[in-house]
Design a protein around this motif. Sequence first.
Motif, short mmCIF file in Angstrom:
data_model
loop_
_atom_site.label_atom_id
_atom_site.label_comp_id
_atom_site.label_asym_id
_atom_site.label_seq_id
_atom_site.Cartn_x
_atom_site.Cartn_y
_atom_site.Cartn_z
N SER A 1 0.81 -1.22 0.00
CA SER A 1 0.00 0.00 0.00
C SER A 1 0.84 1.27 0.00
N SER A 2 2.10 1.20 0.44
CA SER A 2 2.93 2.40 0.50
C SER A 2 4.01 2.43 -0.58
N ALA A 3 4.08 1.39 -1.42
CA ALA A 3 5.09 1.33 -2.47
C ALA A 3 4.56 1.96 -3.76
N ALA A 4 5.50 2.42 -4.59
CA ALA A 4 5.15 3.01 -5.89
C ALA A 4 6.25 2.66 -6.88
N ALA A 5 5.91 2.70 -8.15
CA ALA A 5 6.87 2.44 -9.22
C ALA A 5 7.27 3.76 -9.84
N LEU A 6 8.56 3.97 -10.02
CA LEU A 6 9.08 5.21 -10.59
C LEU A 6 9.87 4.88 -11.85
N GLN A 7 9.49 5.52 -12.97
CA GLN A 7 10.22 5.32 -14.22
C GLN A 7 11.49 6.15 -14.17
N ASP A 8 12.63 5.48 -14.16
CA ASP A 8 13.93 6.14 -14.10
C ASP A 8 14.70 5.79 -15.37
N GLU A 9 14.59 6.68 -16.36
CA GLU A 9 15.15 6.45 -17.69
C GLU A 9 14.56 5.16 -18.29
N ASP A 10 15.36 4.11 -18.41
CA ASP A 10 14.88 2.91 -19.09
C ASP A 10 14.50 1.78 -18.14
N ARG A 11 14.36 2.07 -16.85
CA ARG A 11 13.99 1.01 -15.91
C ARG A 11 13.05 1.56 -14.84
N LEU A 12 12.34 0.63 -14.22
CA LEU A 12 11.43 0.97 -13.13
C LEU A 12 12.13 0.77 -11.80
N ARG B 1 10.18 13.55 -6.37
CA ARG B 1 10.79 13.49 -7.69
C ARG B 1 9.93 14.20 -8.73
N LYS B 2 8.59 14.02 -8.64
CA LYS B 2 7.69 14.70 -9.57
C LYS B 2 7.75 16.21 -9.39
N ALA B 3 7.79 16.65 -8.13
CA ALA B 3 7.85 18.09 -7.87
C ALA B 3 9.15 18.69 -8.41
N THR B 4 10.27 17.98 -8.24
CA THR B 4 11.55 18.44 -8.77
C THR B 4 11.54 18.52 -10.28
N ALA B 5 10.95 17.49 -10.94
CA ALA B 5 10.87 17.48 -12.39
C ALA B 5 9.98 18.61 -12.88
N GLY B 6 8.89 18.90 -12.16
CA GLY B 6 8.00 19.97 -12.55
C GLY B 6 8.68 21.34 -12.48
N ARG B 7 9.48 21.56 -11.44
CA ARG B 7 10.21 22.83 -11.31
C ARG B 7 11.24 22.96 -12.40
N ALA B 8 11.89 21.86 -12.78
CA ALA B 8 12.89 21.91 -13.85
C ALA B 8 12.26 22.25 -15.19
N GLU B 9 11.07 21.67 -15.46
CA GLU B 9 10.38 21.97 -16.72
C GLU B 9 9.98 23.45 -16.79
N LYS B 10 9.51 23.99 -15.66
CA LYS B 10 9.13 25.40 -15.63
C LYS B 10 10.33 26.29 -15.86
N ALA B 11 11.49 25.91 -15.29
CA ALA B 11 12.70 26.72 -15.45
C ALA B 11 13.16 26.70 -16.90
N VAL B 12 13.09 25.56 -17.59
CA VAL B 12 13.48 25.47 -18.98
C VAL B 12 12.55 26.29 -19.87
#
Length: 276
Positions: free
Chosen positions: A242-253, A264-275
Amino acid sequence: MSIDTFIPESVFRVVENGDILRRSRGLHPRAQALKSLADVEAAAETSGLLLENAYRKHQQNLDRVDRARQALMLAEITHPQICPPPIPFVATAAKDDKKPSPQPAQDLQVIKTHPAQPDLLEGLARITRTNLRYDTKSAGMLTMACGRNISWIAAASYTDAMHQLFGGAPVVVRGFFDDKDRLFITLIRAASREEWDVPDAGQEHLMLLGQDTVAVAARIRKGLLDLYGPTCQECGAAVSKSSAAALQDEDRLRLVCHPCKAQRKATAGRAEKAVA
């Protein structure tokens, strides 16, 4: 003559684990609440039998004392009433203190009702905010089609599997209100144009999401748990189904906990906004 009397018995008491009515309303699933209620009912029945037996033995003790005094030619005595005769329990009408669901507008329809359970409701809405509340729970706000804002809560694994529907898309939500006036979402699906006449309703890629999507996500988590063990590969915290999740990290989970995935999602979202 022998005037041995019985040793008093202790009355059986149930383990005090909180107010049963409150637990029955607040616990989920209800099987645990019903089990607690059944334990208390069994304890009450047992203590009633023990009280009846104790009273009967008490009367026998008094009879033995009277016979012994008569044998010794002693005057009769009046015994003080230690306990009154047991009176059969008559149940009073249970007070219906079910908290009314906050439903001032006709935006949630009752699709299932039960006297001992909250009403199951369904309506059109958009998820406007999603936050990770606990390791296993997500919470946020939704806006009904009529404009009413309602706070909601759901399983984090369910929110993760159906994340495309938790991003503001027109959806149909189903659930029940808990004791904190939050809609506990048990099902979410994309709304069709026939149900809600808005431009972004009925999108094909959203309409394909359903319980099969949730089942596939659960199988992926189970496979990662079998492969890597119950440990987050980001922070090293212990995780469960119930507390685990799968994260796509390049070519592997990767197997991570929900807080690490959210970060990780929040960090990626901030990076996209900065670009941008």
